[in-house]
Write a protein that holds these residues in place. Structure first.
Motif, PDB file in Angstrom:
ATOM      1  N   SER A 119      -4.008  -7.161  -2.139  1.00  0.00           N
ATOM      2  CA  SER A 119      -4.213  -6.674  -0.729  1.00  0.00           C
ATOM      3  C   SER A 119      -5.742  -7.319  -0.348  1.00  0.00           C
ATOM      4  O   SER A 119      -5.921  -7.284   1.150  1.00  0.00           O
ATOM      5  CB  SER A 119      -4.263  -5.188  -0.459  1.00  0.00           C
ATOM      6  OG  SER A 119      -5.236  -4.595  -1.214  1.00  0.00           O
ATOM      7  N   TYR A 120      -6.272  -7.834  -1.190  1.00  0.00           N
ATOM      8  CA  TYR A 120      -7.902  -8.259  -0.686  1.00  0.00           C
ATOM      9  C   TYR A 120      -7.682  -9.419   0.075  1.00  0.00           C
ATOM     10  O   TYR A 120      -8.172  -9.614   1.241  1.00  0.00           O
ATOM     11  CB  TYR A 120      -8.626  -8.692  -2.021  1.00  0.00           C
ATOM     12  CG  TYR A 120     -10.019  -9.104  -1.675  1.00  0.00           C
ATOM     13  CD1 TYR A 120     -10.925  -8.310  -1.229  1.00  0.00           C
ATOM     14  CD2 TYR A 120     -10.474 -10.343  -2.090  1.00  0.00           C
ATOM     15  CE1 TYR A 120     -12.025  -8.558  -1.136  1.00  0.00           C
ATOM     16  CE2 TYR A 120     -11.706 -10.838  -1.832  1.00  0.00           C
ATOM     17  CZ  TYR A 120     -12.615  -9.934  -1.360  1.00  0.00           C
ATOM     18  OH  TYR A 120     -13.956 -10.501  -1.076  1.00  0.00           O
TER      19      TYR A 120
ATOM     20  N   GLY B 191      -2.758  -3.991  -7.029  1.00  0.00           N
ATOM     21  CA  GLY B 191      -2.702  -3.903  -5.624  1.00  0.00           C
ATOM     22  C   GLY B 191      -3.935  -4.202  -4.880  1.00  0.00           C
ATOM     23  O   GLY B 191      -4.029  -4.697  -3.855  1.00  0.00           O
ATOM     24  N   ILE B 192      -5.209  -4.103  -5.472  1.00  0.00           N
ATOM     25  CA  ILE B 192      -6.546  -4.253  -5.048  1.00  0.00           C
ATOM     26  C   ILE B 192      -6.638  -5.860  -4.833  1.00  0.00           C
ATOM     27  O   ILE B 192      -7.126  -6.262  -3.932  1.00  0.00           O
ATOM     28  CB  ILE B 192      -7.744  -3.848  -6.136  1.00  0.00           C
ATOM     29  CG1 ILE B 192      -7.693  -2.262  -6.093  1.00  0.00           C
ATOM     30  CG2 ILE B 192      -9.094  -4.522  -5.848  1.00  0.00           C
ATOM     31  CD1 ILE B 192      -8.613  -1.633  -6.995  1.00  0.00           C
ATOM     32  N   TRP B 193      -6.310  -6.419  -5.712  1.00  0.00           N
ATOM     33  CA  TRP B 193      -6.258  -7.846  -5.736  1.00  0.00           C
ATOM     34  C   TRP B 193      -5.348  -8.475  -4.795  1.00  0.00           C
ATOM     35  O   TRP B 193      -5.530  -9.371  -4.130  1.00  0.00           O
ATOM     36  CB  TRP B 193      -5.977  -8.609  -7.142  1.00  0.00           C
ATOM     37  CG  TRP B 193      -7.218  -9.008  -7.870  1.00  0.00           C
ATOM     38  CD1 TRP B 193      -7.796 -10.124  -7.810  1.00  0.00           C
ATOM     39  CD2 TRP B 193      -8.250  -8.049  -8.773  1.00  0.00           C
ATOM     40  NE1 TRP B 193      -9.176 -10.112  -8.724  1.00  0.00           N
ATOM     41  CE2 TRP B 193      -9.249  -8.870  -9.072  1.00  0.00           C
ATOM     42  CE3 TRP B 193      -7.794  -6.870  -9.126  1.00  0.00           C
ATOM     43  CZ2 TRP B 193     -10.131  -8.427  -9.849  1.00  0.00           C
ATOM     44  CZ3 TRP B 193      -8.944  -6.246  -9.764  1.00  0.00           C
ATOM     45  CH2 TRP B 193     -10.206  -7.006 -10.175  1.00  0.00           C
TER      46      TRP B 193
ATOM     47  N   GLN C 205       0.926  -1.104   0.016  1.00  0.00           N
ATOM     48  CA  GLN C 205       0.142  -0.002  -0.104  1.00  0.00           C
ATOM     49  C   GLN C 205       0.658   1.161  -0.226  1.00  0.00           C
ATOM     50  O   GLN C 205       0.542   2.130  -0.555  1.00  0.00           O
ATOM     51  CB  GLN C 205      -0.929  -0.190   1.133  1.00  0.00           C
ATOM     52  CG  GLN C 205      -1.853  -1.191   1.016  1.00  0.00           C
ATOM     53  CD  GLN C 205      -2.664  -1.539   2.251  1.00  0.00           C
ATOM     54  OE1 GLN C 205      -2.266  -1.179   3.383  1.00  0.00           O
ATOM     55  NE2 GLN C 205      -3.941  -1.882   2.073  1.00  0.00           N
TER      56      GLN C 205
END
Lengths: 420, 283, 653
Positions: A124-125, A120-122, A48
């Motif tokens: 950190s999910y 990053g969305i995938w 992040q």
């Protein structure tokens, strides 16, 4: 291009220059602290932060370019006030080519941000596939205003999952999947150094994953406004090496320590801290931390696990009795002792925690004393006060049911601190 | 209409046209209806979201609904739209008698729809035990259909006002005061007719569905309301016989038309609510 | 259709007052309190909006100062946690709904009809009603200060289930949240009514020749804002209806134990809430797009692009609401979609910045106070825009959401954006509205104090947020590394407060003692400056005919042609019966007051009182319809003075 107007108006220019020069002054090094998102300690927070840096650099570069043009235009095209009768400038209406290229350039800049964002969305999910088998799972539940932590993998005979409160102990170097639940309103689980926040929303099964690369002691805080004492709803995450973690688990699974029998008779001399600490009434909202703790929190936590002091068994016994008499048992579980309630934090090993009152105060005798004597001053609106110390009468008014005096508090402190 | 825009040269307050040629009231109503679309859109989606994710223990809507009655009232509401359109058409041609007749018809059909809804709500609460707070389905159902019912009720109120307005004498200045008092009397009679009418119809519906129905018992139980209802109808008939020149003419077509837009919209909303809330349950 | 359209405009002239029953005597006084309560003049309503908004702005500012004082040092005890929560709830609600929005509405009301060459809005009485309803909503929201329940403390976003009776009532009959619900509901109705009026006005009441692509940009932004209000407020209305049903009648919309989904509140709230953000900023962009060309003495660079980017922002603004909910666990797909949509909205916003820079490029910049605020706006709005892009990167936002970074971001766009532009607008149009010019020295002084104070307050907050300080916290510990930034922010807030004080003292002074100026003191470009100042109640002696985009600039450069044209039009208008003016009315005020009474009763769970008030509402609405639009005619003599019918030969027919 001429600069005379710039030089002719020193006072105004100086003022403007000062304003601009002041900006960097205020940007000084305030990026380090217990909840800094710049000092990451795990891969999720790291990812992040890296993405943040991408956005920061892209934006800074655009800001410098656009800002320079704006500043240049402002200075260059400033009209000379002494010549108001000048012919107006050319009444041009724009230039489609410039517009389209600028739109194109903005889209390009956004693509630079968009690609790592989507990645990053995938990432950190959820825990990456390869790590799934290795992942440890815990449940976190938000209460007004404290956190309950549950270890579904650690079963205790006859008592279900291992429970603790406000201090989440996790294994270091392993991904941890935290299932987020709430018992009342919306809360948000945030340990800035380990991972960004995810909300705990009623009737919704949220989760997040985080990982502490090394053993350590991390600050966390509720990040969604959840009522009167939202600001003081805090918690800690303690990451331990595999062996320490297992040792901790083993100790936690034990029932509460029996420092003395409930109806103990002759006891040691009261030569120990519980009888001897001094307690002064604190101001509302007074800080609850010692500097020594702040400097070495992890060491302090480890020290807290050790049974270093002899208990004043008479006081402990008194405290255990008071714990029943003051109806504490109705809300707090102390496994192996009398406490069976589940609406408040599990206190089976409360003496081994570094914090009390939802991560708000350091777990010292004085602070515990203060929390017991005047909970509403420490954490306004809390359920221990409204519902425990106070009850609604028939007219709906809050009236006191009991108070805890100085001596009683000392006994309760002795008892609770004996629960390592 | 658009050709008139070209003549818009001087002053809007005097020229027959607006910048676009669309009357202000009409534009206002269209924009308001856009807003109302979002309003009902949110409301219907809320119902659908909760219907798609029903919490444990939700009632089965099919065991509650009586689809025959709702189909009937849907049909009635659709027909009211037809009458509304006829009223607009009539006033545009300056046919006052026909306008009034069609307005009354629209009011009458609107009231039947409302009566059905009142009956339905009472039936659901008393016979089926579904209340606003008994379940989420109850909450969204009553709020959605109730809000639509409020729209219909406002429409009926508007229609009644418009109907009474159509009796305003042409040369109002001299006779304003008596006409104003007359209009209030007219309205009160109308209100009495509406309230009592809905009451007797709903009571009748309840009795006819309950076991042991007898006409005598019904008439006896609601004699006062029935008499009042008939008396107010007579009053309405008398009021409707007022003669003399009135100032209600083609120039008011825009008012009727705007009201018609609202009424049609409310109908269309029901055309969406009916399948979404009722019919889909049967598939 | 010919006949029908006519009736919209031709009210019958009122017969003399004596012939009518007292209740229908329409007020005609032009001075005193009655004239303000019954006014239908868009300029007076604009002033009412403006003054109320500024008063509430000061109230909201005082709340903000208390918040900053509480946070100046760690473990402060100035405010209790409950009082602090009330403060931030009321600060946000006040600033958004009672300060920025009505201040924008003040400009919509006052300036927009003048810019399109109209004599009033399409529905003058409805316009007054929107204002009185706004005041009613403001009173409902603020009445808590004077009762035991206190003001709302659930946050301006009112996330369920914190707003339920179980969690928000500090005692059994606590109605603070009910007041919040009713207040927002009434304000929403007011905004929608006002906006419908603006939409019809802009589309239908343009002067001849004022085609849509000749509209001043501020008017365009008014139109977009009005559409956004009309389409977005229903969502929050429904959310509030659900909450109201829960609280008043025990429904289950957000009742968790019966299956209610609090996340649904968030969706409904942000479907409204995100367009709301653009509702706050688009008028500001409009003002900037007026001020920059005026003081650069150059037309706006790329007018069509600025207009269309406004439309794109307005449209995309409805598709990005969930970026307020990145941390609610929406799943990867939804998060990615909303992140990309949010980034896309940065393009039309950036385009505006480029066009503003393009506008000043090659111009002759007159560094007057409005220009200073406008340039300050461009700088700070840019910074706010960049932090906005940072939020769009959803994983990074997981660290920023609900932290002080967000606080910094939206104050950069709301103060550095909206407020700077509105302050520029006040300065810019002050000579038009009051015929006096604000002192350049004091104006610029206030600008610099505000600009510096603002940056000192909010720039450190970026660091506070990234350093882990959450929002909406009444206290923090001294060991978190947040002390100096918080202290500096508080000092900045005090500077900002001083700047605002200087600004308003200057304005009040100018109102009484300022230098008088003649027509068009800025050498401006749009139609509102073509009339004398302060504007007469009929606005334009002759409705102008528009020949070019910057209509007044064109007039100034084609004076002979315009004079001829206007003389012809004046004659034609007089032949039509003179200048038609709408009549004043009591009923907008009375209806709004009935709604105020009803809402207060309803919030207090007194349904009988609410029903009585509802009867009053229907009765007043009936009388409103019954009295009709009314209207009378004015006739001007050669010098543009109104001929008094009692003295002069003319009378209204």
């Amino acid at each position: 291009m001429t600069f005379p107007s710039f030089l002719r108006l020193p006072a105004r220019r100086a003022c403007q220059a000062l304003a601009v020069a002041c900006l960097p002054l205020f940007t000084g090094g305030w990026i380090y602290g217990p909840q800094s998102t710049f000092q990451t300690e795990g891969p999720v927070a790291k990812a992040q932060l890296d993405l943040f840096y991408v956005t920061l650099w892209v934006c800074t570069i655009i800001f410098i370019v656009v800002g320079s043009v704006l500043a240049y235009a402002t200075l260059k095209f400033k009209a000379n006030d002494n010549d108001p009768e000048r012919e107006p400038p050319e009444q041009s209406h724009g230039n489609p080519l410039v517009e389209i290229s600028l739109i194109g350039a903005s889209i390009m800049a956004l693509v630079i941000i968009a690609v790592p964002t989507v990645h990053g969305i995938w990432y950190s999910y959820d825990v990456p596939e390869a790590e799934k088998a290795n992942a440890y799972e815990v449940n976190a539940t938000g209460y007004q205003w404290w956190f309950k932590f549950e270890y579904p993998k650690e079963q205790i005979d006859g008592s279900g999952n291992l429970l603790t409160a406000n201090e989440l102990v996790i294994p270091a170097g392993r991904p941890v999947r935290v299932n987020l639940r709430t018992i009342d309103v919306i809360h948000s689980f945030w340990v800035p150094k380990l991972a960004g926040k995810v909300d705990m929303i009623p009737n919704r099964g949220n989760f997040l994953w985080l990982q502490a690369d090394n053993p350590g002691y991390f600050w966390g805080q509720c990040a969604e406004y959840c009522g009167e004492s939202h600001a003081v709803m805090r918690f800690r995450v303690i990451a331990l090496s595999e062996s320490d973690f297992n040792a901790w688990l083993a100790n936690q699974k034990n029932p509460a320590r029996k420092a003395g029998s409930l109806f103990a008779g002759a006891i040691d001399q009261p030569r120990i801290q519980f009888a001897s600490y001094t307690y002064e009434k604190q101001k509302r909202n007074a800080p609850g931390w010692s500097e020594a703790f702040d400097q070495q929190p992890f060491a302090a936590w480890k020290k807290q696990q050790e049974i270093t002091v002899d208990d004043n068994l008479e006081l402990v016994a008194q405290g255990r009795k008071l714990f029943q008499e003051k109806t504490c048992v109705g809300c707090h579980t102390i496994r192996g002792h009398e406490g069976i309630g589940i609406t408040g934090p599990d206190l089976t090993h409360v003496g081994a925690r570094t914090t009390i009152a939802g991560g708000l105060l350091e777990n010292t005798p004085q602070n515990l004393h203060r929390w017991l004597v005047e909970p509403n001053e420490v954490k306004p609106g809390n359920k221990m006060w409204f519902g425990g110390y106070m009850a609604r009468n028939d007219a709906g008014q809050w009236t006191p049911t009991f108070t805890i005096n100085d001596n009683e508090a000392r006994a309760l402190v002795a008892y609770l601190h004996s629960l390592k | 209409m658009s050709s008139q825009a070209a003549t818009a040269l001087i002053d809007h307050h005097h020229d027959a046209t607006t910048s676009t040629g669309i009357p202000n009231k009409k534009l206002f109503m269209w924009t308001f209806l856009a807003s109302d679309c979002m309003f009902f859109g949110s409301l219907i989606s809320m119902h659908v979201v909760y219907r798609v994710h029903p919490p444990a223990g939700s009632p089965d809507p099919r065991s509650i609904f009586s689809i025959e009655l709702t189909s009937f009232s849907t049909f009635i509401l659709l027909m009211s739209s037809l009458l509304m359109a006829l009223a607009v058409n009539a006033i545009q041609k300056g046919n006052l008698r026909s306008t009034r007749r069609n307005l009354l018809g629209t009011i009458f059909f609107g009231l039947i729809f409302l009566s059905c809804q009142v009956y339905e709500f009472q039936h659901f609460v008393h016979a089926k035990g579904m209340t606003l707070s008994s379940s989420l389905f109850g909450s969204t159902f009553y709020t959605l259909t109730g809000t639509h019912g409020c729209h219909v009720a406002i429409g009926v109120l508007w229609l009644i006002f418009m109907y009474i307005r159509s009796f305003k004498p042409e040369n109002a200045d001299a006779s304003r005061k008596p006409w104003f008092i007359l209009s209030i009397v007219h309205f009160l009679i109308f209100a009495a007719a509406v309230v009592l009418g809905v009451h007797v119809v709903v009571a009748f519906a309840h009795q006819i569905t309950a076991p042991g129905f007898s006409l005598g018992g019904y008439l006896g139980g609601h004699a006062l309301a029935l008499v009042g209802f008939l008396a107010s109808l007579a009053g309405l008939y008398l009021m409707g016989r007022q003669s003399g020149e009135v100032d209600f003419n083609q120039s008011h077509a825009i008012d009727v038309e705007t009201m018609g837009l609202y009424w049609h919209f409310v109908d269309i909303v029901w055309i969406i609510i009916f399948p979404v809330v009722y019919l889909l349950e049967y598939f | 259709m010919d006949v029908t359209a006519k009736t919209d405009f031709i009210g019958k002239d009122s017969p003399a007052a004596s012939e009518r029953p007292a209740i229908f005597t329409r007020p005609t006084t032009k001075t005193g309190i009655v004239s303000w309560l019954t006014t239908v003049d868009h300029k007076r309503i604009g002033l009412l909006y403006g003054v109320s908004a500024l008063i509430f702005f000061l109230v909201g500012g005082a709340e903000a100062l208390l918040i900053r004082l509480q946070l100046a040092v760690p473990n402060n005890t100035l405010l209790s946690s409950h009082a602090y929560n009330e403060m931030f709830t009321m600060h946000a609600t006040t600033m958004i709904f009672l300060a920025i929005m009505p201040l924008s509405a003040a400009f919509f009301n006052y300036i927009m009809p003048l810019q399109i060459g109209a004599r009033d809005v399409a529905f003058p009485r409805l316009n007054g009603f929107a204002y009185w309803l706004f005041l009613a909503g403001a009173i409902i929201l603020n009445v808590g200060w004077f009762i035991k329940s206190g003001v709302p403390d659930v946050g301006w976003f009112g996330y369920a289930p914190l707003t339920s009776k179980a969690f928000s009532n500090t005692f059994a009959t606590d109605i603070s949240t009910d007041l919040w619900v009713m207040g927002l509901q009434v304000l929403g109705v007011s905004s929608v009514i006002g906006s419908l009026n603006f939409i019809v006005t802009i589309i239908n009441l343009r002067a001849p020749g004022m085609t849509m692509m000749r509209l001043p940009v501020f008017t365009w932004m008014t139109l977009f804002t009005a559409f956004m209000i009309v389409l977005s407020f229903p969502a929050i209305t429904i959310a509030l209806v659900g909450l109201m049903m829960d609280r008043q009648f025990g429904a289950n919309f957000f009742e968790v134990s019966n299956g209610g989904l609090p996340i649904l509140w968030q969706h409904l709230f942000w479907v409204f809430g995100h367009p709301e953000v653009y509702i706050l900023i688009l008028p500001a962009m409009g003002i900037i797009s007026e001020v920059l060309p005026c003081f650069s003495r150059k037309p706006l660079f790329g007018y069509p692009i600025v207009v269309f980017s406004g439309a794109v922002i307005g449209t995309l603004g409805f598709g990005v609401w969930s970026h307020h909910m990145f941390t609610t666990g929406m799943g990867t797909m939804a998060t990615a979609a909303f992140a990309l949509a949010t980034m896309a909205i940065a393009v039309p916003t950036g385009v505006k910045i480029f066009n503003w820079i393009g506008t000043i490029w090659g111009g002759q910049l007159q560094m007057r106070t409005p220009m200073m605020f406008a340039l300050g706006f461009v700088w700070t709005f840019m910074i706010g825009g960049f932090s906005g892009v940072m939020h769009a990167a959803a994983p990074a936002d997981a660290q920023q959401q609900d932290s002080y970074f967000v606080v910094a971001h939206f104050h950069y766009v709301l103060i550095g954006g909206s407020l700077f532009a509105l302050l520029a607008g006040i300065h810019y149009w002050f000579p038009l509205i009051f015929g006096r010019k604000v002192s350049e020295f004091w104006g610029k002084l206030s600008f610099w104090i505000i600009f510096i104070g603002f940056n000192v307050t909010f720039f450190p907050m970026h660091f506070l947020g990234l350093n882990g300080m959450p929002r909406r916290t009444f206290t923090y510990d001294g060991n978190m590394g947040w002390n100096s930034a918080n202290l500096i922010a508080t000092i900045g807030a005090i500077i900002l407060g001083i700047g605002i004080a200087v600004y308003f003292v200057t304005m009040v002074y100018t109102y009484y003692k300022g230098q008088r100026v003649g027509r068009d003191p800025w050498n401006a470009r749009t139609l509102e400056w073509s009339i004398q100042n302060p504007p007469p109640e009929y606005n334009f002696a002759v409705i102008p005919t528009v020949h070019a985009r910057d209509a007044f600039w064109y007039e100034k450069h084609h004076q002979a042609e315009i004079a001829e044209e206007q003389a012809a039009h004046a004659k034609a208008e007089e032949a039509h019966g003179g200048i038609h003016m709408p009549s004043q009315s009591w009923f907008p005020f009375l209806t709004a007051m009935a709604i105020l009474t009803g809402s207060l009763f309803f919030a207090d769970h007194n349904f009988l009182g609410a029903i009585c008030a509802a009867v009053g509402i229907v009765a007043f609405a009936y009388l409103w319809a019954w009295e009709g639009p009314g209207g009378y005619h004015l006739h001007l003599d050669k010098d543009g003075n109104v001929i008094d019918p009692k003295k002069g030969g003319h009378s209204t027919h």
